[in-house]
Design a protein around this motif. Structure first.
Motif, PDB file in Angstrom:
ATOM      1  N   GLN A 110       0.827  -1.204   0.000  1.00 40.83           N
ATOM      2  CA  GLN A 110       0.000   0.000   0.000  1.00 40.83           C
ATOM      3  C   GLN A 110       0.865   1.260   0.000  1.00 40.83           C
ATOM      4  OE1 GLN A 110      -3.255  -0.005  -0.560  1.00 40.83           O
ATOM      5  NE2 GLN A 110      -2.998  -2.221  -0.711  1.00 40.83           N
ATOM      6  N   ARG A 111       2.034   1.169   0.671  1.00 46.16           N
ATOM      7  CA  ARG A 111       2.926   2.319   0.695  1.00 46.16           C
ATOM      8  C   ARG A 111       3.420   2.632  -0.713  1.00 46.16           C
ATOM      9  NH1 ARG A 111       6.032   0.701   4.420  1.00 46.16           N
ATOM     10  NH2 ARG A 111       5.248   1.989   6.126  1.00 46.16           N
ATOM     11  N   ALA A 112       3.664   1.586  -1.496  1.00 47.18           N
ATOM     12  CA  ALA A 112       4.111   1.786  -2.877  1.00 47.18           C
ATOM     13  C   ALA A 112       3.041   2.541  -3.657  1.00 47.18           C
ATOM     14  CB  ALA A 112       4.417   0.432  -3.525  1.00 47.18           C
ATOM     15  N   ILE A 113       1.773   2.200  -3.402  1.00 41.95           N
ATOM     16  CA  ILE A 113       0.685   2.897  -4.093  1.00 41.95           C
ATOM     17  C   ILE A 113       0.640   4.367  -3.658  1.00 41.95           C
ATOM     18  CG2 ILE A 113      -1.820   2.981  -4.429  1.00 41.95           C
ATOM     19  CD1 ILE A 113      -1.845  -0.057  -3.988  1.00 41.95           C
ATOM     20  N   VAL A 114       0.811   4.589  -2.357  1.00 44.65           N
ATOM     21  CA  VAL A 114       0.795   5.966  -1.847  1.00 44.65           C
ATOM     22  C   VAL A 114       1.943   6.769  -2.474  1.00 44.65           C
ATOM     23  CG1 VAL A 114       1.110   7.409   0.203  1.00 44.65           C
ATOM     24  CG2 VAL A 114      -0.384   5.417   0.315  1.00 44.65           C
ATOM     25  N   SER A 115       3.123   6.142  -2.572  1.00 41.26           N
ATOM     26  CA  SER A 115       4.279   6.844  -3.150  1.00 41.26           C
ATOM     27  C   SER A 115       4.026   7.223  -4.596  1.00 41.26           C
ATOM     28  CB  SER A 115       5.529   5.962  -3.086  1.00 41.26           C
ATOM     29  OG  SER A 115       5.771   5.570  -1.771  1.00 41.26           O
TER      30      SER A 115
END
Lengths: 348, 400
Positions: A309-314
């Motif tokens: 999910q962090r990758a998506i946020v980034s």
């Protein structure tokens, strides 16, 4: 706790430090349950900790600010709820709070612009105030945002009123934020001319200016992240300025990448763990080691999901900041901790 | 807006363990005709509704689930591309090969729909008014704004739709269980207040004031009334006021019907066949909302089935205390800064603290609301993507 509150390596998520100092109005939104009110309060505190006078506004009638700061329920009136300690020569900042309700905003608006003394009361008696604030579509949002606007644009006109360096608005949730801020859009079909329309237009010029930013609070789970991405799209489509994504409730990082992998694949060294526990004078049993290994696997799985999910946020192309999940919940001390983290990460 | 309600509770009580909420007994009971899931936003209300509905269907009930949440993911998890205002059948028959579950749907079925508040409103207008009158209402700018953006419309329309589906089900036996997911209101109480607010609005002096010029001769306008209209014109502009007057005049004949149906739905909610399930998360805010709701239901004599606490941290399986784990971790780090075991101990301490806090919150809540049956559903590490995921939630709910 015997450890650094948060590893330094992950505190800065913005690729380059952003300069938020020109921002006057910080609007904080987020999906329900992600802690948007907590973040709004922490942001207000962190801004105040730099010596600023900050106004924290709530508009959803929940008295959340009073609860978080452990003060009496707030009236429709600005109250100082937190004041800093002087550090060296720097004068301490303060957080003031304002609980905005549509009824009071309307009466104030009428008194201020129309000098409707008797008529204002009559309106109330005829249920017009009630009507205008609960039934008439869009009017409620115009009144709530109008009061925020008034606080942001204090000038010589209202000499008694306090001017603030920054305003933080604890706004409605992500699903409703664009509609809420886009007040003149909401009214467009209804009031094409007239004072309410003029008021809405004026408010919009502030919301669309570089002095305003909308921050979105999320947690690293699929649905909230998806809603954040959708929210950013909607805000941009309405020409409303998107600020930062604030990722809340991030799990503690007590295990490194190698350990996480071992925990996931079930290859943690049980003998070493047993020996370590004995060395640390723990009354170790097999069940205890089993439980620790199982907990580690669960944690590792969730961390992997968080990373995805962090990758998506980034990839959202918006600066983002991360705040830890506080195991003991958020009290005033917890708010100060979160405020310090926001300050360290450069949001205030 | 927020009316002050006294707290309702036992006043003097000892710490209580909440009785377990028996979900299967609830959904298997043929007398249960309506289940309303309510609670604050972000507590997994929609997922709980869908999981309950699916479980009931697979245990033989003919179920329709009425959701408010436009999350596409939920529709897809039920094998429907997108939900709309008409109930759509959810294909249940697919039982994966080698799956442990035998085909459980003995005669059960599941339909799902999502409330489209504007369309529901339009349908009511069309069904209640003559074609010309309906057109006049539907084209009125004030109606358009009211039906699509007024924050309370969703609650009215959810009530309206529930009444419609129930009436239809009574007539043709299409459903024997309706599961309702309530709107993510500012306050969970808005849903219950909808009929009352509608009535007080319709009975309000303001409406009568707006109607006055349309009904009677202008000379009846008193000085007070003209002062009001002048003030309104100043604030809203003459055009808005005119639109409102036209709307209210055209809508006048429909008011009675609206109010009657809203009150009928309200008494339907009070009837024995209805069960309220309050959904919360183990967080102070969500539990506070749940407390208000439970107290309100008790006061209004609404049938409360119990509380579902979603997203609970999984219970601990070792007795190692927070203090012991933290102290041991500190000792290990003193000699080996990167100790993996120290990391495990801290993880455990963190988790133990969270579990303790949640248990404390739940216990306190139960003491305040003794006898409210509770089901605790542990947090899943992933979102629900398919029927299997909803089944898993259903299992956890039933294990409670």
């Amino acid at each position: 706790m015997g450890r650094a509150p948060y590893p330094a390596a992950v505190t800065t998520h913005a690729e380059q430090p952003f300069d938020w100092s020109g921002v006057q109005l910080h609007v904080v939104t987020g999906k329900g349950g992600t802690g948007k009110s907590t973040i709004a309060a922490a942001l207000a505190l962190s801004l105040a900790s730099t010596g600023k006078d900050v106004l924290l506004c709530e508009v959803e009638g929940r008295q959340g600010i009073a609860r978080m700061f452990d003060v009496d329920p707030l009236p429709y009136e600005e109250r100082r709820i937190a004041r800093g300690l002087p550090v060296g020569d720097v004068a301490p900042g303060a957080v003031h709070a304002l609980h905005i309700d549509a009824e009071s905003a309307l009466l104030e608006y009428l008194a201020m612009y129309y000098k409707l003394g008797r008529a204002g009361k009559a309106l109330d008696r005829f249920g017009v105030i009630d009507f205008a604030t609960t039934i008439a579509p869009g009017v409620r949002d115009v009144l709530l945002t109008g009061k925020v606007y008034e606080a942001a644009r204090r000038n010589a006109r209202n000499k008694k009123a306090r001017a603030y360096d920054a305003i933080v608005l604890d706004a409605p949730p992500t699903g409703r934020i664009t509609q809420f801020l886009n007040v003149n859009g909401e009214l467009a079909g209804l009031a094409k001319v007239g004072p309410i329309k003029t008021q809405a237009d004026t408010v919009m010029t502030l919301f669309r200016s570089p002095k305003t930013l909308v921050h979105l609070v999320t947690v690293l789970e699929e649905m909230p992240v998806q809603e954040t991405a959708d929210g950013i799209k909607e805000l941009r489509a309405a020409q409303l300025p998107v600020g930062a994504v604030i990722v809340n409730l991030v799990r503690a990082r007590d295990l490194g990448q190698a350990d996480l992998k071992a925990a996931r694949t079930g290859t943690l060294d049980r003998e070493k763990i047993t020996a370590d526990l004995q060395a640390a004078k723990v009354d170790v049993t097999h069940e205890m080691v089993d439980a620790l290994v199982l907990e580690a696997r669960d944690h590792a799985e969730r961390r992997a999901l968080e990373d995805a999910q962090r990758a998506i946020v980034s990839a959202l192309d918006v600066p983002h900041y991360e705040l830890p999940r506080l195991a003991d919940g958020v009290d005033l001390g917890g708010l100060y901790e979160l405020a310090a983290q926001l300050k360290d990460q450069g949001l205030a | 807006m927020t009316t002050h309600r006294p707290r309702v509770g036992p006043l003097a009580a000892t710490t209580e363990r909440a009785p377990r909420l028996d979900i299967d007994a609830l959904i298997d009971d043929p007398a249960t005709g309506i289940i309303v899931c309510c609670g604050s936003g972000g507590v997994g209300k929609t997922t709980t509704s869908a999981a309950l509905a699916l479980r009931a269907a697979e245990r033989g009930r003919k179920v329709v689930v009425l959701t408010i949440d436009p999350a596409r993911r939920l529709a897809q998890s039920m094998g429907i591309e997108a939900l709309d205002n008409t109930p759509r059948p959810v294909p249940l028959a697919v039982v994966e090969e080698g799956a442990q579950r035998p085909s459980r749907n003995q005669g059960g079925s599941l339909d799902a729909m999502m409330l489209d508040m504007k369309r529901t409103f339009d349908e009511v207008v069309l069904s209640q008014a003559s074609p010309e009158k309906a057109r006049a209402i539907l084209d009125n700018p004030f109606y358009i704004a009211l039906s699509s953006s007024f924050s309370g419309t969703q609650e009215y329309m959810a009530m309206e739709k529930l009444g419609q589906i129930h009436a239809q089900a009574q007539l043709d036996g299409s459903y024997d269980l309706i599961v309702v997911d309530t709107p993510p209101s500012r306050s969970a109480l808005d849903f219950l207040d909808a009929p009352e607010r509608l009535s007080s609005f319709l009975d309000g002096r303001f409406i009568r004031l707006l109607l006055a010029p349309a009904r009677g001769p202008a000379k009846l306008m008193t000085a007070g009334v003209s002062m009001i209209t002048n003030a309104l014109t100043k604030i809203l502009g003459a055009q808005v006021l005119r639109d409102m007057q036209t709307f209210v005049a055209a809508f006048d004949t429909l008011f009675g019907g609206f109010r009657q149906r809203a009150q009928k739905t309200f008494s339907l909610l009070q009837a024995d066949g209805t069960a309220f399930v309050v959904v919360a998360a183990p967080e102070p805010d969500a539990l506070r909302e749940a407390a208000y709701f439970v107290e309100r239901l008790t006061e209004d004599e609404m049938p409360l089935a119990g509380l579902v606490v979603n997203r609970a941290s999984p219970p601990l399986s070792t007795v190692l205390s927070v203090e012991e784990a933290t102290a041991a971790a500190d000792r290990l780090v003193a000699t080996e800064p990167d100790s993996t075991t120290a990391g495990l101990l801290r993880l455990h301490a963190d988790r133990a603290r969270i579990v303790m806090r949640e248990a404390h919150l739940r216990e306190r809540w139960s003491t305040e609301h003794p006898g409210v049956a509770t089901a605790v559903v542990p947090a899943l590490s992933t979102d629900v993507h398919d029927l299997e995921g909803l089944r898993r939630i259903g299992d956890l709910l039933a294990e409670g």
